[in-house]
Design a protein around this motif. Structure first.
Motif, PDB file in Angstrom:
ATOM      1  N   GLU A 290       0.800  -1.220   0.000  1.00  0.00           N
ATOM      2  CA  GLU A 290       0.000   0.000   0.000  1.00  0.00           C
ATOM      3  C   GLU A 290       0.837   1.277   0.000  1.00  0.00           C
ATOM      4  N   ILE A 291       1.987   1.253   0.650  1.00  0.00           N
ATOM      5  CA  ILE A 291       2.808   2.468   0.767  1.00  0.00           C
ATOM      6  C   ILE A 291       3.928   2.494  -0.265  1.00  0.00           C
ATOM      7  N   LEU A 292       4.618   1.361  -0.416  1.00  0.00           N
ATOM      8  CA  LEU A 292       5.822   1.336  -1.263  1.00  0.00           C
ATOM      9  C   LEU A 292       5.571   0.803  -2.671  1.00  0.00           C
ATOM     10  N   GLY A 293       4.439   0.146  -2.872  1.00  0.00           N
ATOM     11  CA  GLY A 293       4.099  -0.334  -4.212  1.00  0.00           C
ATOM     12  C   GLY A 293       5.020  -1.418  -4.745  1.00  0.00           C
ATOM     13  N   ILE A 294       5.519  -2.267  -3.875  1.00  0.00           N
ATOM     14  CA  ILE A 294       6.400  -3.360  -4.305  1.00  0.00           C
ATOM     15  C   ILE A 294       5.572  -4.450  -4.994  1.00  0.00           C
ATOM     16  N   ALA A 295       6.103  -5.037  -6.045  1.00  0.00           N
ATOM     17  CA  ALA A 295       5.396  -6.064  -6.812  1.00  0.00           C
ATOM     18  C   ALA A 295       5.101  -7.291  -5.952  1.00  0.00           C
ATOM     19  N   ASP A 296       3.946  -7.906  -6.202  1.00  0.00           N
ATOM     20  CA  ASP A 296       3.503  -9.046  -5.404  1.00  0.00           C
ATOM     21  C   ASP A 296       4.527 -10.179  -5.381  1.00  0.00           C
ATOM     22  N   ARG A 297       5.094 -10.511  -6.540  1.00  0.00           N
ATOM     23  CA  ARG A 297       6.020 -11.638  -6.621  1.00  0.00           C
ATOM     24  C   ARG A 297       7.255 -11.389  -5.765  1.00  0.00           C
ATOM     25  N   ILE A 298       7.736 -10.159  -5.755  1.00  0.00           N
ATOM     26  CA  ILE A 298       8.909  -9.819  -4.940  1.00  0.00           C
ATOM     27  C   ILE A 298       8.560  -9.920  -3.459  1.00  0.00           C
ATOM     28  N   ILE A 299       7.364  -9.487  -3.076  1.00  0.00           N
ATOM     29  CA  ILE A 299       6.933  -9.589  -1.677  1.00  0.00           C
ATOM     30  C   ILE A 299       6.880 -11.054  -1.249  1.00  0.00           C
ATOM     31  N   ILE A 300       6.254 -11.882  -2.056  1.00  0.00           N
ATOM     32  CA  ILE A 300       6.109 -13.305  -1.722  1.00  0.00           C
ATOM     33  C   ILE A 300       7.475 -13.970  -1.583  1.00  0.00           C
ATOM     34  N   ASP A 301       8.373 -13.705  -2.547  1.00  0.00           N
ATOM     35  CA  ASP A 301       9.715 -14.310  -2.491  1.00  0.00           C
ATOM     36  C   ASP A 301      10.511 -13.791  -1.299  1.00  0.00           C
ATOM     37  N   GLY A 302      10.425 -12.488  -1.043  1.00  0.00           N
ATOM     38  CA  GLY A 302      11.167 -11.893   0.059  1.00  0.00           C
ATOM     39  C   GLY A 302      10.732 -12.429   1.409  1.00  0.00           C
ATOM     40  N   ILE A 303       9.420 -12.566   1.601  1.00  0.00           N
ATOM     41  CA  ILE A 303       8.901 -13.098   2.868  1.00  0.00           C
ATOM     42  C   ILE A 303       9.374 -14.538   3.068  1.00  0.00           C
ATOM     43  N   LYS A 304       9.351 -15.320   2.009  1.00  0.00           N
ATOM     44  CA  LYS A 304       9.790 -16.718   2.119  1.00  0.00           C
ATOM     45  C   LYS A 304      11.262 -16.814   2.505  1.00  0.00           C
ATOM     46  N   ASN A 305      12.063 -15.831   2.122  1.00  0.00           N
ATOM     47  CA  ASN A 305      13.507 -15.863   2.387  1.00  0.00           C
ATOM     48  C   ASN A 305      13.896 -15.130   3.675  1.00  0.00           C
ATOM     49  N   THR A 306      12.918 -14.609   4.410  1.00  0.00           N
ATOM     50  CA  THR A 306      13.223 -13.842   5.620  1.00  0.00           C
ATOM     51  C   THR A 306      13.654 -14.751   6.768  1.00  0.00           C
ATOM     52  N   VAL A 307      14.719 -14.341   7.443  1.00  0.00           N
ATOM     53  CA  VAL A 307      15.217 -15.045   8.631  1.00  0.00           C
ATOM     54  C   VAL A 307      15.390 -14.001   9.741  1.00  0.00           C
ATOM     55  N   TRP A 308      15.035 -14.349  10.989  1.00  0.00           N
ATOM     56  CA  TRP A 308      15.209 -13.439  12.121  1.00  0.00           C
ATOM     57  C   TRP A 308      15.557 -14.257  13.362  1.00  0.00           C
ATOM     58  N   PRO A 309      16.848 -14.371  13.687  1.00  0.00           N
ATOM     59  CA  PRO A 309      17.283 -15.241  14.787  1.00  0.00           C
ATOM     60  C   PRO A 309      16.729 -14.824  16.146  1.00  0.00           C
ATOM     61  N   GLY A 310      16.564 -15.812  17.016  1.00  0.00           N
ATOM     62  CA  GLY A 310      16.174 -15.550  18.400  1.00  0.00           C
ATOM     63  C   GLY A 310      14.685 -15.443  18.631  1.00  0.00           C
ATOM     64  N   ARG A 311      13.888 -15.663  17.589  1.00  0.00           N
ATOM     65  CA  ARG A 311      12.438 -15.622  17.738  1.00  0.00           C
ATOM     66  C   ARG A 311      11.866 -16.983  17.356  1.00  0.00           C
ATOM     67  N   PHE A 312      11.501 -17.757  18.354  1.00  0.00           N
ATOM     68  CA  PHE A 312      11.026 -19.131  18.182  1.00  0.00           C
ATOM     69  C   PHE A 312      11.949 -19.897  17.223  1.00  0.00           C
ATOM     70  N   GLU A 313      13.238 -19.788  17.506  1.00  0.00           N
ATOM     71  CA  GLU A 313      14.264 -20.360  16.637  1.00  0.00           C
ATOM     72  C   GLU A 313      14.738 -21.717  17.175  1.00  0.00           C
ATOM     73  N   VAL A 314      14.732 -22.720  16.315  1.00  0.00           N
ATOM     74  CA  VAL A 314      15.222 -24.048  16.689  1.00  0.00           C
ATOM     75  C   VAL A 314      16.742 -24.070  16.570  1.00  0.00           C
ATOM     76  N   ILE A 315      17.442 -24.364  17.689  1.00  0.00           N
ATOM     77  CA  ILE A 315      18.913 -24.411  17.674  1.00  0.00           C
ATOM     78  C   ILE A 315      19.448 -25.804  17.976  1.00  0.00           C
ATOM     79  N   GLY A 316      18.558 -26.767  18.187  1.00  0.00           N
ATOM     80  CA  GLY A 316      19.005 -28.134  18.455  1.00  0.00           C
ATOM     81  C   GLY A 316      17.856 -29.110  18.279  1.00  0.00           C
TER      82      GLY A 316
END
Length: 452
Positions: free
Chosen positions: A269-295
């Protein structure tokens, strides 16, 4: 100034504590040429979800071809991760160079009779200077605490303001009601600049809507109720988004769909990023320390839940993923957080709990935390014995609402290593260990697991 000298200077500055207000940061940035006004900034406030929402925005914008700076604190695994450009943390050389420039500006302020800026103001100025000199296309700027009087809020014209989930936290600074806290967060809304949020609790929503109207800021609300979750596992969540179709995120936990939808609203709505780029980017997002499996065997998860709302979200994830599986907890908290409410949300699912003292001056001692946990466990189990037909929050605990089992073991540990060792010894291969309560000690837990 080399890296060691720069770090020593930061330690010295940090001894002065923190002061809310914008005068000092405005004076500091004026010494640096007010370069923050030349940056395209997405300003992010909220109680929980700032990091994950920022991570989605960061990854998608990078995949769209932009150079993206990100300022996010506190650091969890590396001090330099506070300042990142295109996922790369600031180098030691860059840190020394930027710190020297900011120190010179601080020295000029002191010479003019002004107070020396606080460490958060220094680090915020470093972020603006670093991202400006590195020619970032977008800057994701995360509020340190609150919003209205936070040092990041000196910016005048952000691309948009983003407000994640608002709940009770930092009450000694922001207020004792949800309305007061939401008003502080809504303080980042700027005149004629769009604001994006989620559907909040009623009092918080009213405060945000009121400030948006006052500032003539168009308000966008991400409506998670229109989303249908298709599959949800420990590895990924797949859901149907009304504007995108099927979206997959590798950030798990029941709260991630909400964070993801918030980010999608900003991106579409604000930045007008293409849908395909949003979908691919979300799938590739990583954020350590948030419900992260380490073992694995046993499954070992770390999560930064440190206030009541985050603990309730985490308990919902535990209930969803680990029904009737006894969970072994490692818990470390800061004394100024809502530790009692965190324990009340999480302990109904405990098979055992090992408490630790995080390496932080605000840490609650492991022995005090263990004593508090034992009292809560005893009360919860007493309530369960008195009402075996149903005790709220224990339907899917290891013992369920019907049969009674012995009280969970609660032990204070003298070190993180001892806690990990005891947790591993206590937990069967098909069991689960969950470390939570504060981001400040997760780095040490992960290092111990990696070394073993």
């Amino acid at each position: 100034m080399n890296y060691e000298q720069a770090r020593a200077y930061a330690v010295n500055v940090s001894r002065s504590g923190s002061i809310l207000g914008l005068d000092s940061i405005e004076n500091l940035m004026h010494e640096l040429g007010d370069i923050q006004e030349r940056l395209k900034i997405i300003h992010i406030a909220g109680t929980n979800g700032k990091g994950s929402t920022g991570a989605y925005l960061e990854r998608v914008l990078i995949e769209a071809g932009y150079r993206v700076g990100r300022y996010s604190s506190p650091a969890v695994f590396d001090p330099m991760e506070v300042w990142r450009i295109n996922l790369q943390s600031m180098s030691h050389e860059e840190y020394a160079d930027i710190m020297e420039q900011v120190k010179c500006a601080c020295d000029r302020m002191v010479e003019k009779g002004m107070e020396h800026p606080t460490i958060f103001e220094v680090e915020t100025a470093m972020a603006f200077l670093y991202f400006y000199q590195k020619k970032c296309d977008y800057v994701l700027l995360e509020v340190g605490m609150g919003g209205r009087t936070d040092a990041t809020n000196l910016i005048k014209k952000p691309v948009c303001s983003v407000i994640t989930s608002v709940s009770m936290d930092h009450m000694q600074f922001l207020g004792n009601t949800l309305t007061e806290i939401a008003q502080a967060k809504a303080g980042i809304i700027k005149k004629d600049c769009p604001v994006v949020t989620i559907l909040q609790k009623a009092e918080a929503m009213v405060a945000i809507e009121s400030e948006a109207e006052k500032q003539h800021a168009r308000l966008y609300t991400a409506d998670v109720s229109k989303v249908t979750v298709e599959t949800e596992t420990l590895k990924e969540i797949r859901f149907d988004h009304p504007g995108l179709g099927t979206v997959t995120t590798r950030l798990t936990g029941t709260y991630q769909v909400e964070n993801c939808c918030l980010a999608v609203t900003v991106l579409k709505e604000i930045l007008g990023i293409a849908d395909r780029i949003i979908i691919d980017g979300i799938k590739n997002t990583v954020w350590p320390g948030r419900f992260e499996v380490i073992g694995e065997q046993p499954l070992f998860i770390i999560d930064g839940a440190h206030n009541e709302d985050a603990a309730l979200q985490l308990s919902a994830s535990v209930e969803k993923y680990f029904t009737n599986i006894p969970i072994t907890y490692i818990i470390g908290v800061l004394a100024d957080k809502e530790h009692k409410k965190v324990l009340e949300a999480m302990l109904p699912y405990a098979g055992a709990a090992f408490t630790v003292t995080p390496d932080n001056p605000r840490a609650m001692k492991a022995e005090e935390l263990a004593s508090e946990a034992e009292a809560i466990v005893a009360r919860l189990w007493k309530e369960r014995a008195g009402k075996p037909e149903k005790v709220q929050g224990t339907e899917n605990s290891p013992q369920g609402a019907g049969g009674m089992e012995p009280l969970p073991k609660v032990s204070a540990c003298s070190s993180m290593k001892e806690a990990v060792q005891l947790a591993l010894e206590h937990t069967k291969k098909d069991g689960v260990i969950l470390a939570f309560g504060s981001l400040s000690y997760l780095k040490e837990i992960r290092q111990i697991m990696q070394s073993d």
